[in-house]
Design a protein around this motif. Structure first.
Motif, PDB file in Angstrom:
ATOM      1  N   TRP A 195       0.928  -1.045   0.070  1.00 40.81           N
ATOM      2  CA  TRP A 195       0.076   0.079   0.049  1.00 40.81           C
ATOM      3  C   TRP A 195       0.868   1.267   0.014  1.00 40.81           C
ATOM      4  CZ3 TRP A 195      -1.628   2.856   4.743  1.00 40.81           C
ATOM      5  CH2 TRP A 195      -2.615   3.922   4.537  1.00 40.81           C
TER       6      TRP A 195
ATOM      7  N   TYR B 196      -2.108  -2.067  -5.240  1.00 41.00           N
ATOM      8  CA  TYR B 196      -3.283  -2.049  -4.437  1.00 41.00           C
ATOM      9  C   TYR B 196      -4.192  -3.142  -4.686  1.00 41.00           C
ATOM     10  CZ  TYR B 196      -2.821   3.083  -3.979  1.00 41.00           C
ATOM     11  OH  TYR B 196      -2.516   4.437  -3.763  1.00 41.00           O
TER      12      TYR B 196
ATOM     13  N   THR C 146      -2.513  -5.131  -1.941  1.00 41.66           N
ATOM     14  CA  THR C 146      -2.876  -4.654  -0.443  1.00 41.66           C
ATOM     15  C   THR C 146      -4.111  -5.396  -0.235  1.00 41.66           C
ATOM     16  OG1 THR C 146      -1.918  -2.740  -1.183  1.00 41.66           O
ATOM     17  CG2 THR C 146      -3.511  -2.536   0.580  1.00 41.66           C
TER      18      THR C 146
ATOM     19  N   LEU D 121      -9.182   2.876  -3.412  1.00 43.34           N
ATOM     20  CA  LEU D 121      -8.154   2.857  -4.120  1.00 43.34           C
ATOM     21  C   LEU D 121      -8.231   2.512  -5.626  1.00 43.34           C
ATOM     22  CD1 LEU D 121      -6.288   0.206  -1.838  1.00 43.34           C
ATOM     23  CD2 LEU D 121      -6.047   2.873  -1.644  1.00 43.34           C
TER      24      LEU D 121
ATOM     25  N   ASN E  47      -5.266   8.755   0.811  1.00 42.35           N
ATOM     26  CA  ASN E  47      -5.017   7.406   1.611  1.00 42.35           C
ATOM     27  C   ASN E  47      -5.385   7.521   2.849  1.00 42.35           C
ATOM     28  OD1 ASN E  47      -3.874   5.173  -0.566  1.00 42.35           O
ATOM     29  ND2 ASN E  47      -3.059   7.339  -1.144  1.00 42.35           N
TER      30      ASN E  47
END
Length: 314
Positions: A200, A240, A243, A271, A293
């Motif tokens: 991330w 992502y 993540t 995201l 974020n």
């Protein structure tokens, strides 16, 4: 030691912030060193701490994360983020002086001396140490262990295209700390959470680094923004995506309930939207997407806390 020269705010800092309007002039350069006017840094450092603490509290069956631990982690995040930024500016003073966005920072602009900055860094680190000593011995050792990564990070942009990976190692360390504070040990769940935090961080800091890619190329600074270039969007899909999968694995191993996964799905959509709208040649947009974020961090935290509350009361 405290004689400073206030030459005005840093170019990319928040304008008319309380640092510039409320603090005495002698303290403003130090506040800028610690980035107090830019809280996004400590938010991004703190979210993995709170995720980990919340995940651990869910495992224990508590309704809410330990509030005292959460407060300590918050103070620690602010102090250590400030110390880290100060250290980074000390190491990068020559590079910062050659980059448009950073040449007005306190050290290259002459607002504070390197000696003053070092003293300020040590004071902030001391606050972090006091906070750390409130936890169990395993967590103390774990926290101290992160300092090697923090110390190495500013040099990585000189030797590798992946300095964002090292930043991820440092900024995601809290994913281990919250769990360790509760259990005095680690297990697979926080390790998966930590790995998810690393990818991330690589993703969001790649977006951030696109602001400086032209200047970085001129002074020889390396980054994943320069490495990925026009393929940044595809790289973010992988980063992502990893993540979300790693966080899902952490939640599954920890036995999290449905609301934790709902939060993860909503966060993943957030995201995905970053990837969809990203314009790597728009520096202002890159900065805003980077800052967003923190919203992702909040979404995951709310999901985990909601899951704990529902499980406890139902």
């Amino acid at each position: 030691m405290f004689k400073t020269k206030d030459t005005g705010p840093v170019a990319d800092a928040v304008k008319r912030h309380w640092v510039d309007t409320t603090l005495p002039p002698v303290l403003r350069p130090f506040a800028r060193l610690a980035r107090w006017e830019r809280p996004i840094g400590w938010w991004l450092l703190m979210w993995p701490c709170l995720w980990s603490l919340s995940l651990a509290s869910n495992v224990t069956g508590a309704a809410l994360p330990n509030i005292w631990y959460a407060f300590l982690l918050f103070i620690g995040a602010v102090a250590m983020r400030g110390a880290g930024c100060t250290y980074n500016d000390i190491v990068d003073k020559d590079i910062d002086g050659k980059v448009e966005r950073t040449r007005s920072r306190p050290i290259p602009s002459g607002q504070v001396s390197s000696r003053q900055a070092k003293i300020f860094m040590l004071l902030q680190a001391l606050v972090g140490l006091v906070v750390l000593l409130q936890f169990n011995s395993f967590t103390v050792i774990l926290g101290i262990s992160s300092l090697a990564i923090v110390a190495a990070y500013p040099f990585m942009k000189r030797v590798t295209d992946w300095p964002q990976f090292v930043l991820g190692l440092a900024f995601s360390w809290g994913a281990l700390m919250g769990w360790a504070a509760v259990f005095g040990s680690l297990s697979l769940a926080p390790l998966l959470l930590y790995c998810g935090g690393i990818v991330w961080t690589i993703g969001y800091d790649t977006i951030y680094a696109h602001q400086d890619k032209e200047d970085d190329a001129l002074v020889g600074v390396r980054s994943t923004a320069r490495l990925f270039g026009e393929k940044t969007r595809q790289a973010l899909v992988i980063l992502y995506g990893a993540t979300a999968l790693l966080f899902a694995g952490a939640f599954f191993v920890a036995g999290s309930g449905p609301l934790a996964f709902v939060g993860l799905v909503v966060g993943a959509l957030h995201l995905l939207n970053q990837i969809r709208v990203l314009d790597i040649d728009n520096g202002d947009q890159c900065l805003e997407l980077f800052k967003s974020n923190s919203t992702f961090g909040l979404i995951l935290f709310v999901g985990l806390v909601s899951d704990g509350l529902v499980t406890y009361y139902l």
